[in-house]
Scaffold this motif. Structure first.
Motif: not given
Ligand code: HEM
Ligand SMILES: Nc1ncnc2c1ncn2[C@@H]1O[C@H](COP(=O)(O)OP(=O)(O)OP(=O)(O)O)[C@@H](O)[C@H]1O
Ligand SMILES: Nc1ncnc2c1ncn2[C@@H]1O[C@H](COP(=O)(O)OP(=O)(O)OP(=O)(O)O)[C@@H](O)[C@H]1O
Ligand SMILES: [Mg+2]
Ligand SMILES: [Mg+2]
Lengths: 56, 207, 243, 218, 218, 207
Positions: A22-23, A26-27, A30-31
């Protein structure tokens, strides 16, 4: 190297796996969106700068 | 009783569309707003009616004196003509429903439900609402859309009577209403100039 | 120079561009050290066995899930009072991050619950309140996406955030009233309790918590920068349209 | 103000206005749940308080988008916003009208549906009392949600998503009152909390809703 | 036809289209029911099949009014009716698009929500199977209901009322499959009946719906 | 290719509003319908487009040849101009989207979402849809509402080009389009007489 997780291996490993997935998602999102918006903005700014220089 | 607009700027969707608008309207006067599609007529009228804030300049309007009529005319399809008008009359403290229906030639339709009116009849009902509010300043956005010629003339007469009673009217329209006494304001000159995009500046994007 | 100057988009873009690389590096360091330490170099707990390793993900993400909402509340208030666009956009940027943390806390909790309580899910007050928090995040994000005009969306979501916070608190009390739970109370921040967490777990846990805080800040900075750019992009396009 | 209340109630009662539909939906939920869950009386008796409250809540929810959206679409809301009554008053009246045509009827038919769900005897009184105390909060909270999404086309689902979490405390205390009432224990604590939520919501939310409406009309 | 399917899915996915909201609503029902009913795992396990099916059904229901109403309001439906594709095809495609953006995702997340409701282990597989077999019927029946009320402003509630009774057989057999699956007994009879309902609905209802649309456009 | 209407009666809400309407339209011809509000223009056009049945008379139209444009122009706010047109083109078997955008002066707006168009631009897009359907008979209900003068002229040119390609157009409007070559039909004479209530007869109520 791998610690002995005993009979709870599945719970621990899937916790780490799911959370890190999940992290990372998300990153990455975002990127990716950041890069896309940055590129689009640069395009539009360049286009408008050309337009304002060209016209008058 | 006077409406004064000075150096007004109005915005739509976060962008200023008109700026430096300036006019004054005294009792008994009408002003017709003109301008091409998208210049900002609707935006200006909504600002004058108090539905959205101005972004610059001053706007002096006597409190609770404006009534606004747009394309959507606030009619309830399941209420009859008379019931629709009676509601707005009561909200505004009791205008004369009978007189309004007579003036807009609706008396025959009084017990017809608004759902069963044709486009033009609906419009007439929407305009009759102006009369029952009893307010002096009418702010009208293309009031004659889908009216036939006879109804346009009837409507011009109603506006004239309103002016004669000391009212005011501000009308945005593309067609000729036959109101010769009204002043005309072309909005094209007030179109907001776009600020020049200065490289890398993030400030003006939020103006 | 007042603090509010950083709420100016231009200033914010400059400062955040300088800060962000350091922030990202520090985040990677803290998270890497904390999680590797926690996963590889901590002993098993005498009662919970190896499942205790889940704490290094569960507790930091749970804490940050709540803190993210608090940050959004503060940013919303700043937007409503001072109308600084950066704070509205920061609130918007924080919501998906908060939602992800909430999801991590829920998933790790569920995976922990299976061996410890014998069930994936129990309607414990703490857990229930967290589920409700997730719903608030979902609603908040959906409202941002549904409303076209950016300032209107900022106003509406700010109002919703405030009212939602009140009701989230109310819900918390309501679910406590409704049911006594299985989940243990907060002990992390209460130093000197009689039954504190053993230092072998405590130290890496604190490192992880720092890592999550930094991750949150870095992600919010990055996303806020993107939101500002997107806002400028749509403004430039709209302007092109009018011209 | 009175004119507005009368109009809203009249619109709701005329054909297509949606009065009675809330009731029918409540009825349907009360029928569907036993169909899905199965007919054992003991199980039904146990879940009756919760299901009845959830049903009332959903029935309320489904009629929410009529509070402002219709008036927004046909332009009435613009006109009401410039009319000589405060927008907070408009919100309060409209929420009250919504309660009159949904919350109140729901309360009145709830005992009948409770029979279908096999609610234990002492619960009936507390069912009515709790709904009477709680449904006004549902209407006011719903009006706030409806004000938030008034500009969104067909925002019904979004509205549900925003409003349902806000309904949680009301639901918990309301169902708790009925559960305790049905099992004969003391109900005063949850009942007071329920009344407190209603009082707070009625006092404060019209202001938030009016603010949201102003933003949406802009 | 492919163009229509692509357009409908694209509209649902773009902002404001409502994709994902159905899921959120399903989640909400799965959360609200335990909040109302109480947390005992045994009770929840017993009612889980029924509640999950009722939840899926309500989530489906709430997005129905988008099938035709938006196209009716903006005039697209008039134009589609005069386009060179049969109106029955339009209905079928739109129902299929609705299933793709609601029924299918609901089926996929249902196991996660089943955890919240403490569904017994063997039930998970049958939950997915029964939803896969049953949700197409929900979409088609719903499209028929939506076609009936397409001229009614904000007809959501009326639509619920018309459609819910039609959903009853699907609900009963669907929940029965899950219940039997969860308790480990034979599921084939209700499953076949469920599939039969779906097949019949998919084959016949588009014609009825197209007829209703023609009447409403008149 | 010809459209023939003979002795047509059309009804709205169960009441015949127009009867005995009679006209013929050959390839390359346009007909403008006029008449006061509520006479039944919209009703007639919907009947001709096949959206509602006629109550009397005959209506001979080649199958699948009519395309209808009303106030609601079937645009999806979240799709772009090009996407909107491409959808209708595909449904009708692939008209030329580029050419349609060029004709209605929309090429610059091609990637703009329909939600962000002004009223007049939206209307232009709605009219461009007519071109991509590739159908010969255009049935238009007040097509120029909210267009400014320049756009009205543009639109008249597009209609003229369509006629020159052998198309037909039926246009209900209250304003002057500047299409001098088009025939004009006033609908007022076809207004249905109300049947006299003959005591105790229930038949005509169901007519
Ligand atoms: C899905 C289920 C769960 C959720 C949503 C959840 C949520 C939370 C939350 C919100 C905190 C508070 C963090 C803070 O503010 O300090 C927390 C802490 C904690 N949770 Fe969970 N939890 C769940 C399941 C579990 C399970 C199954 C266990 C282990 C048996 C567990 C063990 C802990 C521990 C040890 C803490 C730290 C408490 C402290 O000392 O502060 N949790 N959890
Ligand atoms: N939601 C929106 N977001 C951004 N810009 C918008 C939005 N709605 C309208 N606009 C733009 O704002 C400008 C002003 O619109 P407005 O409706 O005031 O024009 P108008 O003069 O009334 O035009 P018309 O004669 O077509 O009614 C238009 O150029 C339009 O494209
Ligand atoms: N639902 C309805 N039920 C009964 N009568 C109706 C209904 N809708 C419209 N009418 C009536 O039918 C008549 C014809 O309406 P129609 O909309 O065709 O008129 P129109 O010529 O298009 O008018 P306009 O120029 O105002 O658009 C009108 O007199 C109207 O009052
Ligand atoms: Mg306008
Ligand atoms: Mg008409």
């Amino acid at each position: 190297m791998m610690p002995d997780l005993g009979r709870y291996a599945v719970a621990v490993l899937s916790s780490y796996g799911a959370s890190l997935a999940m992290l990372v998602a998300l990153v990455a999102l975002t990127w990716w969106r950041g890069a896309r918006v940055k590129r689009q903005l640069a395009e539009v700014e360049a286009r408008q700068a050309r337009a304002t220089k060209g016209e008058p | 009783m006077e409406m004064v607009v000075d150096n007004l700027g109005v915005a739509r969707g976060g962008l200023t569309v008109l700026e430096g608008v300036r006019f004054a309207l005294a009792a008994g006067q009408a002003l017709i707003l003109r301008g091409p599609n998208g210049v900002g007529k609707t935006t200006l009228l909504r600002t004058l009616a108090g539905l959205q804030p101005a972004v610059a300049g001053t706007l002096r309007v006597p409190p609770e004196s404006v009534t606004y009529a747009a394309h959507a005319d606030g009619l309830k399809a399941v209420l009859t003509v008379a019931e629709n008008l009676a509601f707005w009359a009561e909200i505004h403290g009791g205008g004369d429903v009978q007189a309004a229906m007579a003036e807009m030639n609706l008396t025959e339709l009084r017990d017809r439900r608004a759902a069963n009116l044709s486009a033009g009849q609906k419009r007439r009902l929407g305009l009759a609402r102006l009369l029952v509010t009893g307010r002096p300043i009418w702010v009208l956005d293309e009031p004659t859309v889908s009216l036939d010629q006879a109804s346009v003339t009837l409507f011009a007469g109603v506006v004239r009577a309103h002016l004669a009673r000391g009212g005011m009217a501000l009308i945005a329209t593309h067609i000729d209403l036959g109101l010769e006494e009204a002043a005309v304001l072309d909005l094209a000159p007030f179109k907001a100039r776009m600020p020049v995009a200065s490289g890398g500046g993030f400030d003006e994007a939020f103006a | 120079m007042s603090l509010w100057e950083y709420a100016n988009p231009k200033k914010f873009m400059q400062v955040s561009a300088g800060v962000l690389p350091w922030m990202a590096g520090l985040t990677g360091l803290c998270l890497g050290v904390g999680l590797i330490w926690g996963f590889f170099f901590t002993p098993d707990d005498f009662r919970q066995g190896s499942t205790v390793k889940i704490i290094f993900l569960h507790v930091p993400s749970a804490m940050m899930a709540i803190n993210a909402w608090v940050m959004m509340l503060v940013a919303s208030l700043i937007w409503l009072v001072r109308r600084h666009h950066v704070s509205a956009l920061a609130a918007r940027a924080a919501a998906p991050v908060g939602l992800t943390f909430t999801a991590i806390a829920l998933v790790t909790g569920a995976l922990w619950g299976q061996p410890m309580w014998g069930t994936w899910w129990a309607w414990d007050p703490r857990l229930t309140a967290f589920l409700i928090l997730a719903l608030f995040y979902l609603g908040y994000i959906a409202l941002w996406q549904a409303v076209e005009d950016p300032d209107t969306a900022a106003d509406l979501t700010a109002v919703m955030c405030m009212v939602g916070s009140v009701f989230a608190l109310l819900s918390r009390y309501a679910v406590k009233f409704w049911n006594q739970g299985l989940h243990q109370d907060s002990t992390i921040l209460k130093v000197g309790e009689k039954d504190p967490i053993a230092p072998v777990f405590y130290v890496p846990l604190v490192v992880c918590i720092f890592g999550f805080v930094l991750l949150f800040v870095a992600l919010v900075l990055m996303r806020t920068r993107t939101e500002i750019r997107a806002r400028r992009l749509s403004a430039l396009l709209a302007r092109e349209r009018l011209a | 103000m009175k004119a507005l209340l009368l109009r809203d109630v009249r619109l709701a009662i005329r054909a297509g206005g949606g009065f009675g539909l809330g009731l029918a939906f409540f009825l349907l939920v009360a029928v569907l749940v036993p169909l899905g869950v199965g007919p054992e009386p003991a199980t039904l008796a146990k879940i009756a308080p919760g299901i009845l409250w959830v049903g009332a809540l959903l029935a309320c929810l489904l009629s929410l988008d009529r509070i402002f959206a219709l008036d927004f679409e046909d332009g009435s809301l613009d006109l009401l916003a410039t009319a000589p009554i405060p927008l907070e008053g408009v919100v309060a009246i409209k929420a009250f009208a919504h309660w009159l045509v949904t919350g109140l009827p729901l309360t009145l038919v709830a005992p009948v549906l409770a029979v279908l769900l096999n609610l234990p005897g002492p619960g009936y009184l507390w069912l009515v009392v709790s709904l009477l105390a709680g449904t006004p909060a549902l209407s006011v909270i719903g009006a706030f949600g409806a004000a938030l999404v008034v500009g969104v086309k067909r925002g019904g689902l979004l509205l549900s998503l925003l409003v349902l979490p806000l309904y949680v405390p009301t639901l918990i205390f309301g169902a708790e009152v009925v559960k305790r009432g049905a099992s004969g224990t003391e109900v005063s604590v949850p009942l007071l909390l329920l009344a407190g939520i209603t009082a707070g919501a009625v006092a404060l939310l019209p202001f938030a809703a009016a603010a949201a409406l102003r933003v949406n009309l802009r």
